[in-house]
Design an enzyme around this catalytic site. Sequence first.
Site, short mmCIF file in Angstrom:
data_model
loop_
_atom_site.label_atom_id
_atom_site.label_comp_id
_atom_site.label_asym_id
_atom_site.label_seq_id
_atom_site.Cartn_x
_atom_site.Cartn_y
_atom_site.Cartn_z
CB ALA A 1 -36.69 0.46 6.25
CG HIS B 1 -33.58 7.23 6.25
ND1 HIS B 1 -34.57 6.42 6.74
CD2 HIS B 1 -32.40 6.68 6.64
CE1 HIS B 1 -34.02 5.41 7.39
NE2 HIS B 1 -32.72 5.53 7.36
CG ASP C 1 -27.33 5.92 13.84
OD1 ASP C 1 -27.58 4.93 14.52
OD2 ASP C 1 -28.10 6.36 12.96
N GLY D 1 -26.70 11.10 10.02
CA GLY D 1 -27.56 11.59 11.08
C GLY D 1 -26.90 11.58 12.45
P1 AMP Z 1 -29.76 3.68 8.55
O1 AMP Z 1 -30.63 3.47 7.37
O2 AMP Z 1 -30.40 3.36 9.85
O3 AMP Z 1 -28.39 3.07 8.39
O4 AMP Z 1 -29.50 5.25 8.63
C1 AMP Z 1 -29.02 5.94 7.51
C2 AMP Z 1 -28.70 7.36 7.92
O5 AMP Z 1 -29.90 7.99 8.41
C3 AMP Z 1 -27.69 7.44 9.07
O6 AMP Z 1 -26.81 8.53 8.80
C4 AMP Z 1 -28.56 7.71 10.26
O7 AMP Z 1 -27.89 8.38 11.30
C5 AMP Z 1 -29.64 8.57 9.66
N1 AMP Z 1 -30.85 8.58 10.48
C6 AMP Z 1 -31.53 7.50 10.96
N2 AMP Z 1 -32.57 7.90 11.71
C7 AMP Z 1 -32.55 9.26 11.73
C8 AMP Z 1 -33.36 10.27 12.35
N3 AMP Z 1 -34.42 9.96 13.12
N4 AMP Z 1 -33.04 11.57 12.14
C9 AMP Z 1 -31.97 11.90 11.38
N5 AMP Z 1 -31.17 11.00 10.76
C10 AMP Z 1 -31.45 9.69 10.94
#
Ligand code: AMP
Length: 280
Positions: free
Chosen positions: A31, A36, A150, A147
């Site tokens: 998603a 990302h 988190d 990111g």
């Molecule tokens: P997720 O798909 O939510 O598990 O996130 C995957 C990676 O994307 C993780 O390292 C998150 O910290 C990073 N991430 C999610 N949202 C953001 C954002 N708005 N800005 C930067 N990195 C992000």
Amino acid sequence: MDIVASIKDLRRSLRGQSLNLRTGLVPTMGALHEGHLSLIAAAKQQASRVAATIFINPTQFAPGEDLDSYPRPLEADLEALEQAGCDVVFVPENTTMYPAGEVTRVRVPGPLSETLEGEHRPQFFEGVTTVVTKLLASAQADVAVFGEKDFQQLQVIRRMTADLLLGTEIVGAPTIRSADGLALSSRNAYLSPEERVKAPALHAALEQARNAIAQGEIPTVATDQAVDAIRQAGFGRVDYLAYRAASDLSAPTAALPAGQGRILAAAWLGQTRLIDNISA
Ligand code: AMP
């Protein structure tokens, strides 16, 4: 014969890999949004081959959380990754990441993973550290980008990677936000139009707390005021909104020099739980 002292050089020497070929990894749950894709861009700056992973990791969801409803727009994700110049996408099945009979878990004990998110989602970090260990061990990348969105997760992963000698450099990348301040998140898709209008109040409250602390306010007073502000903006339960030391997330008794603190929050807007944090 190569004589090597670092995990990185051991790995490269065994593979006969040239020292200027660096590989990068960006783990995600799909998603994908601009946040990302900014991690892919950061990884491309650090590495000559970059892999993204798309895996919705079941062990980091508690019963009743959004595992089943989590968005899964795979075609659009693959298209976005191709556009971003990603070289490889790893989209494993559950049975690849958790083979039959598997029992092993990776846990980072102590306050770093037991406060804040860890307190409110008790199985979350064990699921994250288990799957990230598997991904880092599988990919054997030189660098992996996560990111700051988190932030606690980033710090837990740094600790774990160092402790387990995984040999991958962990790089944190800044949070990408909408123009109104809302941090991009796959879960923002759950917000109704009315909730979406209220959602930027979370980031605004973090900034309010940071500014108050910078002007000499007692940190707990500043964070209490920020909690009031997001409640007034229409948020429901506030799981936490806290000022912590950025390095180990311990609770300082007084304000730290600017940049050494972090203000982290998780709060509910209707049925959606939003998290955010800023440097302070
Ligand atoms: P997720 O798909 O939510 O598990 O996130 C995957 C990676 O994307 C993780 O390292 C998150 O910290 C990073 N991430 C999610 N949202 C953001 C954002 N708005 N800005 C930067 N990195 C992000």
